[in-house]
Design a protein around this motif. Sequence first.
Motif: not given
Lengths: 54, 664
Positions: B11-13, B77-80, B64-67
Motif C-alpha cells: 500500500f503506497r510506500q 500483476e500485483a496485489k494491494v 500500488l507501491n511505486r517501487a
Amino acid sequence: MNTNNQIQIDKKKAERMLKRIIILEKNNLRTKQYNDAEMVKKIKKIIEEEVECF
Amino acid sequence: MLLKSLKVVNFRQFFGEQTIEFATDETRNVTVIMGENGSGKTTLAQAFTWCLYGDTDFEDKVVLNRALERKMLPGQEAKVRVELKLIHNGTEYTIIAEQIYRKDTSGRAKGQNIVRTVAYKKNGQQEFVRPLEVDSYIKQILPKELSRYFFFDGERIGKMSKEIRKGKSQEFAQAVRGLLGLNAFIAALEHLNPRSKYGVIGSYNQSYDVESDKRIAQYNQEIERIQDRLNRIDERLTELVEQIEIARDLSERTKEKLKEYEETAKLQEEKQKLEKELNKSINDRHIIISEVMQEFHKHYATYFSKSLILKSLEYLSEDDKLDKGIPDIHARTIEFLINRGSCVCGTEIKEGNEAYKKLIEALKYLPPQSIGIAVNQFVRESEIKVKSSTNLYEYVSEKYRIFRQHQEEENRLLSDIQSIEKKIEGMEGIGILQSNLSRYEKNIRDYEREKDELNKEKGALETKRDRLEYERQELTLRDEKNKKIEIYKKYAEYIFDELSRVYKENEDETRKKLEQYINEIFKNIYEGGLSISVDEKYNIQVFVDDESNFNNDIETSTAQSISVIFAFISGIIKMAREISKERDNDNKLLDSEPYPLVMDAPLSAFDRRRIKTVCDVLPNIAEQVIIFIKDTDGELAEEYMGLKVGKRYLFNKIDELHTILTPR
C-alpha cells in the motif's frame, strides 16, 4: 395517526410491547440475525401475543 | 468499536506486508506512531478509509507501491491489500480490501475494482458477509459520514471546521443519532412505518379478509392510492425543504458576496482608472519614441558629422584656401556675355579688349574650372546644418528623461493594479451575482409555493384517508377475524406514535447532553469565554458567552477551530461510551458502542499547553486513541500521556518509495 373510540388501547400492554420491540431491535442490531421482513413478522408476533395475553 | 490490527501489503510506500497491532488495553489504550514528514503517517491513516470505504483522500488514486510498479513487467500483476481487524458490538470482524494491478504495454499499472470482504466470528466459526451486504455492514460499524471525524486528519482542520458549522446532510444527523444510541428506535420506527405497505402497519392493512364485505377491497384500494400519493408528497416535501435550505444558503452567500462587492466595485473603479493612466503613459512613451526617431532620422547624419563639418569650416575659413569665385555665376554665363558682345553693365566685349580679358580671367574661378563656388555653397549649407543640429542632443536627453519618468510611473501603476487584482481575485462580476441572487430568491418563492400547495393537498388527502379508514373500520369490526387485525393495527399505530414521541424526547435530551459534554470538553481545551451550541442537524455554532452577543455565530481562529472539532468528536465518543456502559441493562432504551479516535497530525495547530490538555483529556474519553504524529509533537504526546501509551511504533523512512514500520 387515526384513532377512534371503538378500540380501547391498554397502555400497560402497549408499554410492554414497546419495550419488547426496542430490545428485539437492539439485539438484532448486534446480531444481524433477522432481515427487515423477518423483523416485521417478529414485531407483529409481539403485538399479537401481548394483545391475546390476559 | 476497538481496532485490533491493521495489515498493509504494497500500500503506497509500505512495500511488502507490514502489520501494526493497536493498544486495546483499557488502561493503556493509546498507540503512538511517530515519523518524520513524508514518512507515511497520512498514508497509513488513509489505509483505514481505503479498507472500509474503498477510497482515499489522495488525488492519485493508484495505491500500488511505486517501487513494485517499476519492477513489474508488462502483463504482470500485483496485489494491494489492507486488512483491518476490529471488535464491534462484541463481535470480531476482519475487513479486507484488495485491488489487483496489471501493468500494460505502455508501462503503466492499472488497478482493477477494489474488492472488499467482511468476515466475522460467530460461535467460534468464521462467517463471511454476502458481497451485496458488505456496505450495509460497514455502515453499521462506522457510517462513512462520520468516519472522517473518527479518522481525523489534523491538516484538514479548516475544511472540517466549516463542515461541522453548517450544511450537514440528513445522513450525517442520522449517523450521529445512531452513535448516540438511537439506532434501535430508528430501526423500530422503520419497521412499523405506516407509510410502507411492507411495514407492520401496512401489512395489517393488506391482511383484511375482503370476502366478509366486498366494500373493504374498494376501501383498501382507495386508501392505498391515497397513501401512495401521500408518500410521494412527503418525499417531495423533504426534497423541497432541502432545496429551500440550499437556495437560502446560496442567497445568503451571494448577498454577503455582493456586500463584499461594494468594496470590490470601488477597487474595480480604481483599477480601471489606474489602467487608463497606465495605457496613457505607455501611449505617451510610444509617441516619445516615435518623435525621437523622427528627429534622429532628420538630424543624425548632421549630428554625427557635425564635428567633421566644423573642422572643415575651420579649415576652409583659413586664408587662400578658397579661390575668388563669383557666387551664382557659372562659366556658361561668361560665355553668353562674350558671345553677346556686351556686359550686363553695357560695356562692349570684344576679343582682346580689357573687358574680354577680365571675363576670361574670371572663368578661372568659375565652375566647372573652379570648385570655389561649390565649396562656398558647401560652407553656407554646412553653417545652416550645424546651426540647426546643435539641439539634437539636448532634445534626445530631455525626451529620454520624460521616457524614464513614464517608465517609473508605469511600474508604480502596475504594482498598484496587481495589488488590487489580488484583492478582488475570485470575485465574480456584480451582474452575474445579482442575476444569481434573483434566481435563488425566485427559486425560494417557487419552492415555498409548491410546499404550501403540497401541504394543502396533503392535509386534504389525510382527512380523506382517515375518513375512509374509519368507514373501513366500521365494516371490519363486524367480522371477528378482521376485528382482530384492526385491534393489532391500532396497537401498532399507538406504538408507532409513542415510539416517535419517546424517540423525539430522547433525541432532544441526548442532543442537550451532547451539547453539555462538548462545552465541558471545549472549555477544558480552550479558555476564552466561548460556548458551543448543537442544532437539530448536529451543526455546531460558536458563541461568545455574553448574552448581548448570544445570537451571533463568531468566526474562529485555527486553534479555536481545532478545539471545537476535538470537543465535538470527543463529546460524541464520550456519550457513546457512556451509553454503551449500560448495555447490560436490557430495559434501557438507548444502546451504543464505544469508538476509537484515529488522529493524523492532530496536535500541529496547538501550542504546548493545549497539547497537554488534549493529551490529558482524550485517552480518558475515548475507548482507544491512535495517533500518527511527527517526532517533536510525538515526544510531547508520549510525555503527557505517560502510562496511557500501550504501543509505540516508528515510521522508518528508507526512501521516498519505502517506509518500514518498526515497534519501539
